[in-house]
Design a protein around this motif. Structure first.
Motif, PDB file in Angstrom:
ATOM      1  N   GLN A 103      -3.597  -6.073  -5.986  1.00  0.00           N
ATOM      2  CA  GLN A 103      -2.763  -6.452  -7.135  1.00  0.00           C
ATOM      3  C   GLN A 103      -3.608  -6.631  -8.387  1.00  0.00           C
ATOM      4  O   GLN A 103      -3.224  -6.194  -9.470  1.00  0.00           O
ATOM      5  CB  GLN A 103      -1.982  -7.732  -6.828  1.00  0.00           C
ATOM      6  N   VAL A 104      -4.760  -7.259  -8.255  1.00  0.00           N
ATOM      7  CA  VAL A 104      -5.654  -7.445  -9.400  1.00  0.00           C
ATOM      8  C   VAL A 104      -6.145  -6.093  -9.895  1.00  0.00           C
ATOM      9  O   VAL A 104      -6.155  -5.815 -11.091  1.00  0.00           O
ATOM     10  CB  VAL A 104      -6.838  -8.366  -9.030  1.00  0.00           C
ATOM     11  N   LEU A 105      -6.544  -5.222  -8.984  1.00  0.00           N
ATOM     12  CA  LEU A 105      -7.026  -3.895  -9.340  1.00  0.00           C
ATOM     13  C   LEU A 105      -5.958  -3.113 -10.094  1.00  0.00           C
ATOM     14  O   LEU A 105      -6.241  -2.460 -11.098  1.00  0.00           O
ATOM     15  CB  LEU A 105      -7.459  -3.136  -8.081  1.00  0.00           C
ATOM     16  N   GLN A 106      -4.722  -3.208  -9.671  1.00  0.00           N
ATOM     17  CA  GLN A 106      -3.625  -2.492 -10.323  1.00  0.00           C
ATOM     18  C   GLN A 106      -3.358  -3.023 -11.735  1.00  0.00           C
ATOM     19  O   GLN A 106      -2.926  -2.274 -12.606  1.00  0.00           O
ATOM     20  CB  GLN A 106      -2.367  -2.555  -9.467  1.00  0.00           C
ATOM     21  N   ARG A 107      -3.635  -4.286 -11.969  1.00  0.00           N
ATOM     22  CA  ARG A 107      -3.459  -4.848 -13.305  1.00  0.00           C
ATOM     23  C   ARG A 107      -4.552  -4.383 -14.262  1.00  0.00           C
ATOM     24  O   ARG A 107      -4.364  -4.327 -15.457  1.00  0.00           O
ATOM     25  CB  ARG A 107      -3.424  -6.370 -13.252  1.00  0.00           C
ATOM     26  N   ILE A 108      -5.718  -4.052 -13.705  1.00  0.00           N
ATOM     27  CA  ILE A 108      -6.833  -3.589 -14.528  1.00  0.00           C
ATOM     28  C   ILE A 108      -6.531  -2.228 -15.127  1.00  0.00           C
ATOM     29  O   ILE A 108      -6.851  -1.957 -16.275  1.00  0.00           O
ATOM     30  CB  ILE A 108      -8.140  -3.545 -13.710  1.00  0.00           C
ATOM     31  N   SER A 109      -5.913  -1.351 -14.337  1.00  0.00           N
ATOM     32  CA  SER A 109      -5.677   0.015 -14.800  1.00  0.00           C
ATOM     33  C   SER A 109      -4.501   0.630 -14.055  1.00  0.00           C
ATOM     34  O   SER A 109      -4.383   0.472 -12.840  1.00  0.00           O
ATOM     35  CB  SER A 109      -6.936   0.855 -14.551  1.00  0.00           C
ATOM     36  N   PRO A 110      -3.663   1.371 -14.783  1.00  0.00           N
ATOM     37  CA  PRO A 110      -2.543   2.046 -14.129  1.00  0.00           C
ATOM     38  C   PRO A 110      -2.995   3.028 -13.038  1.00  0.00           C
ATOM     39  O   PRO A 110      -2.333   3.167 -12.027  1.00  0.00           O
ATOM     40  CB  PRO A 110      -1.846   2.794 -15.264  1.00  0.00           C
ATOM     41  N   GLU A 111      -4.135   3.706 -13.246  1.00  0.00           N
ATOM     42  CA  GLU A 111      -4.598   4.657 -12.226  1.00  0.00           C
ATOM     43  C   GLU A 111      -5.059   3.941 -10.962  1.00  0.00           C
ATOM     44  O   GLU A 111      -5.194   4.549  -9.913  1.00  0.00           O
ATOM     45  CB  GLU A 111      -5.703   5.562 -12.774  1.00  0.00           C
ATOM     46  N   ALA A 112      -5.267   2.653 -11.054  1.00  0.00           N
ATOM     47  CA  ALA A 112      -5.730   1.897  -9.897  1.00  0.00           C
ATOM     48  C   ALA A 112      -4.695   1.871  -8.772  1.00  0.00           C
ATOM     49  O   ALA A 112      -5.036   1.632  -7.625  1.00  0.00           O
ATOM     50  CB  ALA A 112      -6.096   0.474 -10.300  1.00  0.00           C
ATOM     51  N   LYS A 113      -3.440   2.136  -9.096  1.00  0.00           N
ATOM     52  CA  LYS A 113      -2.398   2.134  -8.071  1.00  0.00           C
ATOM     53  C   LYS A 113      -2.749   3.125  -6.958  1.00  0.00           C
ATOM     54  O   LYS A 113      -2.713   2.797  -5.789  1.00  0.00           O
ATOM     55  CB  LYS A 113      -1.048   2.479  -8.699  1.00  0.00           C
ATOM     56  N   GLN A 122     -13.998   4.996   2.022  1.00  0.00           N
ATOM     57  CA  GLN A 122     -13.872   6.036   0.997  1.00  0.00           C
ATOM     58  C   GLN A 122     -14.329   5.505  -0.357  1.00  0.00           C
ATOM     59  O   GLN A 122     -14.258   4.316  -0.630  1.00  0.00           O
ATOM     60  CB  GLN A 122     -12.433   6.514   0.869  1.00  0.00           C
ATOM     61  N   ALA A 123     -14.755   6.434  -1.194  1.00  0.00           N
ATOM     62  CA  ALA A 123     -15.149   6.126  -2.561  1.00  0.00           C
ATOM     63  C   ALA A 123     -14.530   7.175  -3.465  1.00  0.00           C
ATOM     64  O   ALA A 123     -14.214   8.276  -3.021  1.00  0.00           O
ATOM     65  CB  ALA A 123     -16.673   6.152  -2.702  1.00  0.00           C
ATOM     66  N   ALA A 124     -14.354   6.833  -4.722  1.00  0.00           N
ATOM     67  CA  ALA A 124     -13.798   7.787  -5.684  1.00  0.00           C
ATOM     68  C   ALA A 124     -14.412   7.542  -7.051  1.00  0.00           C
ATOM     69  O   ALA A 124     -14.625   6.387  -7.448  1.00  0.00           O
ATOM     70  CB  ALA A 124     -12.280   7.647  -5.762  1.00  0.00           C
ATOM     71  N   ASP A 125     -14.713   8.626  -7.751  1.00  0.00           N
ATOM     72  CA  ASP A 125     -15.157   8.508  -9.135  1.00  0.00           C
ATOM     73  C   ASP A 125     -13.947   8.141  -9.969  1.00  0.00           C
ATOM     74  O   ASP A 125     -12.873   8.729  -9.808  1.00  0.00           O
ATOM     75  CB  ASP A 125     -15.755   9.834  -9.622  1.00  0.00           C
ATOM     76  N   VAL A 126     -14.099   7.147 -10.831  1.00  0.00           N
ATOM     77  CA  VAL A 126     -12.971   6.643 -11.605  1.00  0.00           C
ATOM     78  C   VAL A 126     -13.372   6.334 -13.035  1.00  0.00           C
ATOM     79  O   VAL A 126     -14.548   6.233 -13.361  1.00  0.00           O
ATOM     80  CB  VAL A 126     -12.382   5.356 -10.974  1.00  0.00           C
ATOM     81  N   SER A 127     -12.360   6.166 -13.858  1.00  0.00           N
ATOM     82  CA  SER A 127     -12.538   5.629 -15.199  1.00  0.00           C
ATOM     83  C   SER A 127     -11.500   4.527 -15.347  1.00  0.00           C
ATOM     84  O   SER A 127     -10.299   4.793 -15.314  1.00  0.00           O
ATOM     85  CB  SER A 127     -12.328   6.713 -16.253  1.00  0.00           C
ATOM     86  N   LEU A 128     -11.952   3.312 -15.432  1.00  0.00           N
ATOM     87  CA  LEU A 128     -11.059   2.176 -15.599  1.00  0.00           C
ATOM     88  C   LEU A 128     -11.320   1.543 -16.957  1.00  0.00           C
ATOM     89  O   LEU A 128     -12.433   1.098 -17.235  1.00  0.00           O
ATOM     90  CB  LEU A 128     -11.270   1.137 -14.494  1.00  0.00           C
ATOM     91  N   ARG A 129     -10.302   1.596 -17.806  1.00  0.00           N
ATOM     92  CA  ARG A 129     -10.408   1.055 -19.161  1.00  0.00           C
ATOM     93  C   ARG A 129     -11.616   1.633 -19.907  1.00  0.00           C
ATOM     94  O   ARG A 129     -12.349   0.917 -20.577  1.00  0.00           O
ATOM     95  CB  ARG A 129     -10.446  -0.461 -19.130  1.00  0.00           C
ATOM     96  N   GLY A 130     -11.842   2.920 -19.730  1.00  0.00           N
ATOM     97  CA  GLY A 130     -12.893   3.613 -20.464  1.00  0.00           C
ATOM     98  C   GLY A 130     -14.283   3.502 -19.872  1.00  0.00           C
ATOM     99  O   GLY A 130     -15.238   4.009 -20.436  1.00  0.00           O
ATOM    100  N   ILE A 131     -14.415   2.857 -18.743  1.00  0.00           N
ATOM    101  CA  ILE A 131     -15.720   2.737 -18.092  1.00  0.00           C
ATOM    102  C   ILE A 131     -15.718   3.627 -16.857  1.00  0.00           C
ATOM    103  O   ILE A 131     -14.911   3.445 -15.954  1.00  0.00           O
ATOM    104  CB  ILE A 131     -16.026   1.277 -17.687  1.00  0.00           C
TER     105      ILE A 131
END
Length: 156
Positions: A103-113, A122-131
């Motif tokens: 739930q916290v992760l989803q609040r950080i970024s919409p793609e976090a869903k 598993q791991a994934a390359d991501v961009s959360l809030r521009g980082i």
């Protein structure tokens, strides 16, 4: 960070986990052992490329573990071009743990869903809030590594 053609072999010489079945962008929990099978550290190993592994341990043991790895496998695999580097000072880890972590992760970024659905290991390359970074599902723990960590792992 261990990088080179024999990085997997070097890590497997020290770890309890088999790394042979690890695909790129997967992680495993392991113990790192000494020659008497004593536990030197608990680690999370992420395969970031075919010949490159990112090793995370508790901050209090980072320098000790780096010296231990260099001492135990540095000379044995030096001729193979094995590179052992410390990227600790150039990284950050944000650890979300517990039943509300998704739930916290989803609040950080919409793609976090969709990222919250990563299976264990598993791991994934991501961009959360521009980082830019990498999100790992390490059992009950979700880590987000800041951009300079991931980019530094690609430095020769």
């Amino acid at each position: 960070m261990l990088k080179g053609a024999h990085s997997q072999e070097a890590l497997e010489w020290l770890c309890t986990a088999s790394l042979a079945d690890m695909a790129v962008n997967t992680c495993k929990y392991s113990l790192m052992l000494n020659e008497k099978a004593g536990i030197e550290a608990e680690i999370t190993v992420t395969r970031v490329a075919e010949d490159e592994f990112y090793v995370v341990t508790g901050a209090a043991t980072t320098q000790y573990l780096l010296n231990f790895i260099a001492k135990k496998v540095g000379n044995k695999f030096a001729a193979s071009g094995l590179s052992i580097s410390d990227v600790t000072g150039d990284t950050a880890i944000l650890s979300l743990q517990g039943p509300l972590s998704q739930q916290v992760l989803q609040r950080i970024s919409p793609e976090a869903k969709q990222l919250a659905q990563l299976s264990y290991g598993q791991a994934a390359d991501v961009s959360l809030r521009g980082i830019d970074g990498q999100l790992l599902n390490a059992k009950y723990v979700r880590h987000f590594l800041r951009e300079n960590c991931y980019s530094l792992t690609k430095v020769e």
